[in-house]
Every structure is written in structure tokens, then in C-alpha cells.
Design a protein around this motif. Structure first.
Motif, PDB file in Angstrom:
ATOM      1  N   LYS A 190       0.849  -1.195   0.000  1.00 21.14           N
ATOM      2  CA  LYS A 190       0.000   0.000   0.000  1.00 21.14           C
ATOM      3  C   LYS A 190       0.885   1.245   0.000  1.00 21.14           C
ATOM      4  CE  LYS A 190      -3.614   2.741   1.451  1.00 21.14           C
ATOM      5  NZ  LYS A 190      -4.149   2.559   2.815  1.00 21.14           N
ATOM      6  N   SER A 229      -1.589  -1.214  -4.059  1.00 25.25           N
ATOM      7  CA  SER A 229      -2.827  -0.489  -3.835  1.00 25.25           C
ATOM      8  C   SER A 229      -2.452   0.914  -3.361  1.00 25.25           C
ATOM      9  CB  SER A 229      -3.669  -1.199  -2.767  1.00 25.25           C
ATOM     10  OG  SER A 229      -4.947  -0.621  -2.682  1.00 25.25           O
ATOM     11  N   CYS A 248      -5.000  -1.291  -7.657  1.00 26.80           N
ATOM     12  CA  CYS A 248      -6.183  -1.084  -6.838  1.00 26.80           C
ATOM     13  C   CYS A 248      -6.136   0.299  -6.194  1.00 26.80           C
ATOM     14  CB  CYS A 248      -6.270  -2.160  -5.764  1.00 26.80           C
ATOM     15  SG  CYS A 248      -7.781  -2.096  -4.773  1.00 26.80           S
ATOM     16  N   GLU A 250      -7.762   2.918  -3.393  1.00 28.21           N
ATOM     17  CA  GLU A 250      -8.573   3.035  -2.180  1.00 28.21           C
ATOM     18  C   GLU A 250      -9.237   4.414  -2.157  1.00 28.21           C
ATOM     19  OE1 GLU A 250      -8.603   0.163  -0.340  1.00 28.21           O
ATOM     20  OE2 GLU A 250      -7.245  -0.514  -1.921  1.00 28.21           O
TER      21      GLU A 250
END
Length: 413
Positions: A190, A229, A248, A250
Motif C-alpha cells: 500500500k 494499492s 487497486c 482506495e
């Protein structure tokens, strides 16, 4: 060999709107072995009569922070690991009781917590984690106030860092940070690619990390056959992240129509998180949110509803996430109600099952009912394809919860 047979079930398989009735499912040693429209013979199997209710895959929450026990992330460093772990136990137990048999901790979760869950020491959903979040200096996970000169967020010889993230500047540091989190068992990486509400020094409109830094992190993940992400609130941060290889996104609360189309064309996923925004608008001041942040939160929440509509129209692949902090974790199921103003029940069910499984690279194993899949299942007393609100009741409408073949809750017989 342990066998369990679920009989007389109406099945939502995670994808199809057609839900066949009178179905039978054989679970063996934690795995779905057979799905049949006829009775399954077995001498030793335990049998449960589903009584015509809806059998479906366990829910997947793709955006949780297991340790985030206070709205001020700096407070968590002083509370230290035992307090954070106690909070995580309570939060993850509530998630399981609400029907979430899988969660993805997308910032802060770590190997010790994952190992405790795997060893049965903690009652919790199946657990995927991204490890520590990667942030540049002055980024969304740099929690220093402007008057602080030094930080302990980066790696040192003892691998010290703050509870949530690590600071990395430049390609070499980004590569090292990504490799270190992957070494520690992170299922993905992330990064923070835009500003945020909960950090002290970065405006929301601020893009974070350079192109070469993001591409370097993405490449490290590609080599480990996983993905990146990114925290993105704005349209610009979303577009550049997807352009640079992020798989991805968020939030994407401030996305525009052009960017939504771009994301859809590139096959990237988005995990919106309405419930955290709604909770902060509703009760943030009471829970300690600084008064100067509430207007930003309210604006983002109001625009996030329109963003959902734009992404739906563009055909963006959307998963289910909540991002609830501190004491708000008990509102996890509210996300179902917040989404139904834009999505149909079956769309929301897919978001909370099969789409989440795709992001986790677990299609055919999670978020579905088919032979070879993990036996992560729930039974809903009613038809969630007609009334998604049945899943918004913190598990009260769930007659059975099964995780990895283990019956966690059973009101059927």
C-alpha cells in the motif's frame, strides 16, 4: 476427514442473480467438495438443514485497519503493541460475527497478528495484510507535526518505524521498503498517492511519490506476483497511479467521469469507503476529530456519492471496504445501506464477495460457492438480493457463519 453437509439451500454463488433452490453443499476439511441439486450421500457427515434460506459466500471487507484504535494515529504509538492488539481482537471478532469471513488489512496489520489468527489464538476472519504503508516525507502517513524535526518512521538497524507506515524517499528507498514489507509476509503493498484528512502536513489535492518511485514499487510487486494499492482521494492522483501501474485504488472519493472511464479501461479496481466518511461527519467531533477537519470530511463524503455513480456508469470494478477507525468499527455493516442508493443489491453482493476475491487473487477460492473453494459461508434469514439491508444488521439476520469449514455460529439446528 471431517465432513459437513448443508441441505435444502438457496444459493447465491457470488456472481449470478439466479439463485437455485433445494441445493446441497458438501464441505470436507475446510473446503467445498461438491455442490449439487440432488441429495449427497455420506455416512459420517454432520448434516445441517438450511431450511430454504440463502446460502452465500462469506463477506469480504477489503479496507480495514486492525490496529487503528484512535482518530489520532500518533496516540497509537504511545499505546504500544499490547493495546493495539487488544483492540484488533475486539474489532476482528465483531467483523466475523457480522459475516465477514475475510478482511484485508490495508495498513498496519503485520505478521504477528496474522500468525496469531492462523494459529487459532485470535477469533477473526481470514486475514490478508499489506504491512506498513509506504509514504514519502510529508505524505499521508508522515504523522509529524510541522514543528517536529526528526522521525522514526524509516527503517533503522532494528527496523523501527511508526505503527502504520514507513517513510521512503527516492527510488532506492522505495525499493527497499517494498522488499522489506514483502519479506515480512505482506500480501500486497500500500502506498499513499494523495493527501488525506487525518495527517497534519499534506493537503488533500497533493500528489505523492514521483512516477519513478511508484513504478519502482509496482515492479517489485510484479516480481513477487502481487500488486500495489494506493490511497487516492482526488481524480488526478487516481489517474496517475493507475497510469503508473497501480492495480487497486482506495477511496477515489473525488473521482471525475473522465478518470472513472480511464480506470475502467485499464482494468483497475476501486475500493470506496463510505462508512468511515459518514461516521466522521456524524460523530467525528465527539470522537476527537479536530474541528478544522470536519468541513473537509463533509465535502468528501457528499462528493463520494456522486463518485460511486460515475464509477458505476463507467463500468469500474468496485469492491467493498469500510476503513472504520477507533470506536466506529461497530458500524461496519452500515456500508451496505450507504451503497444501496447507487447500486442494486446483487451489485453490492458481488462487491462484497467475488470482486474482493479477484483483488486478493483468490478467485475460485474465496467469494464463491463452487468445488475447490474455501468453505467460508454464511446463511441469511431472508433474500439479500431483494433486501440488502438484511446484511446491515451486524449479523443478527445470519443463521450460520462458517470460516474454513468451522461453524462459528449456528441457529439452524
Amino acid at each position: 476427514m471431517t465432513q459437513l453437509i448443508l441441505e435444502n439451500a438457496r444459493i447465491f454463488d457470488g456472481v449470478s442473480e439466479e439463485c437455485p433452490e433445494g441445493m446441497t453443499v458438501l464441505v470436507e476439511d475446510g473446503t467445498i467438495r461438491e455442490v449439487s441439486d440432488r441429495p449427497i450421500k455420506s455416512v459420517d457427515a454432520q448434516r445441517i438443514d438450511v431450511a430454504g434460506k440463502t446460502l452465500m459466500p462469506g463477506l469480504i471487507d477489503m479496507h480495514v485497519h486492525s490496529y487503528f484504535s484512535d482518530l489520532d494515529p500518533r496516540v497509537l504509538n504511545d499505546r504500544d503493541a499490547p493495546y493495539r492488539t487488544a483492540y484488533a481482537i475486539k474489532k476482528l471478532g465483531h467483523a466475523l460475527d457480522s459475516g465477514f469471513t475475510t478482511v484485508r488489512d490495508i495498513g498496519g496489520g503485520d505478521y504477528p497478528l496474522a500468525a496469531a489468527i492462523a494459529d487459532g489464538l485470535i477469533r477473526a476472519p481470514r486475514f490478508f495484510y499489506a504491512g506498513k504503508i509506504l509514504s514519502m516525507t510529508g505524505g499521508h502517513v508522515d504523522y509529524r507535526t510541522p514543528n517536529e524535526k526528526h522521525h522514526t518512521h524509516g527503517y533503522c538497524s532494528c527496523a523501527s518505524m511508526n505503527w502504520a507506515g514507513v517513510i521512503a524517499d527516492g527510488v532506492d528507498e522505495c525499493i527497499k521498503a517494498a522488499r522489506e514489507e514483502l519479506r515480512r509476509g505482506a500480501h500486497c503493498i500500500k502506498i499513499v498517492a494523495s493527501g488525506g484528512v487525518m495527517s497534519p502536513s499534506d493537503p488533500i489535492w497533493m500528489n505523492q511519490f514521483r512516477e519513478d518511485e511508484i513504478r519502482a514499487i509496482v515492479q517489485e510487486c510484479v516480481e513477487r506476483r502481487t500488486y500495489v494499492s494506493a490511497h487516492c482521494l482526488t481524480a488526478e492522483s487516481t489517474r496517475r497511479s493507475v497510469e503508473f501501474g497501480v492495480r487497486c485504488i482506495e477511496h477515489a472519493a473525488l473521482i471525475d467521469a473522465e478518470t472513472a472511464n480511464f480506470v475502467a479501461e485499464h482494468g483497475a479496481y476501486v475500493v470506496p469507503t463510505l462508512s468511515v466518511l459518514f461516521s466522521l461527519v456524524e460523530s467525528g467531533l465527539e470522537m476527537g476529530l479536530p474541528p478544522d477537519r470536519i468541513d473537509d470530511v463533509r465535502t468528501i463524503y457528499e462528493e463520494s456519492i456522486d463518485a460511486l455513480d460515475l464509477m458505476r456508469s463507467a463500468g469500474v470494478k468496485i469492491a467493498f471496504g469500510t476503513d472504520l477507525l477507533a470506536g466506529f468499527y461497530t458500524q461496519q455493516c452500515r456500508e451496505f445501506e450507504l451503497r444501496r442508493d447507487v447500486f442494486t443489491p446483487v451489485e453490492i453482493l458481488r462487491q462484497a464477495t467475488s470482486v474482493g476475491a479477484e483483488i486478493l487473487m483468490q478467485a475460485g477460492k474465496l467469494g464463491c460457492i463452487e468445488p475447490g473453494a474455501h468453505a467460508d459461508l454464511i446463511v441469511v434469514d431472508g433474500d439479500p438480493l431483494e433486501d440488502i439491508g438484511l446484511l446491515a444488521a451486524d449479523g443478527r439476520n445470519l443463521d450460520l457463519i462458517m470460516r474454513a469449514g468451522e461453524v462459528v455460529k449456528n441457529r439452524l439446528n
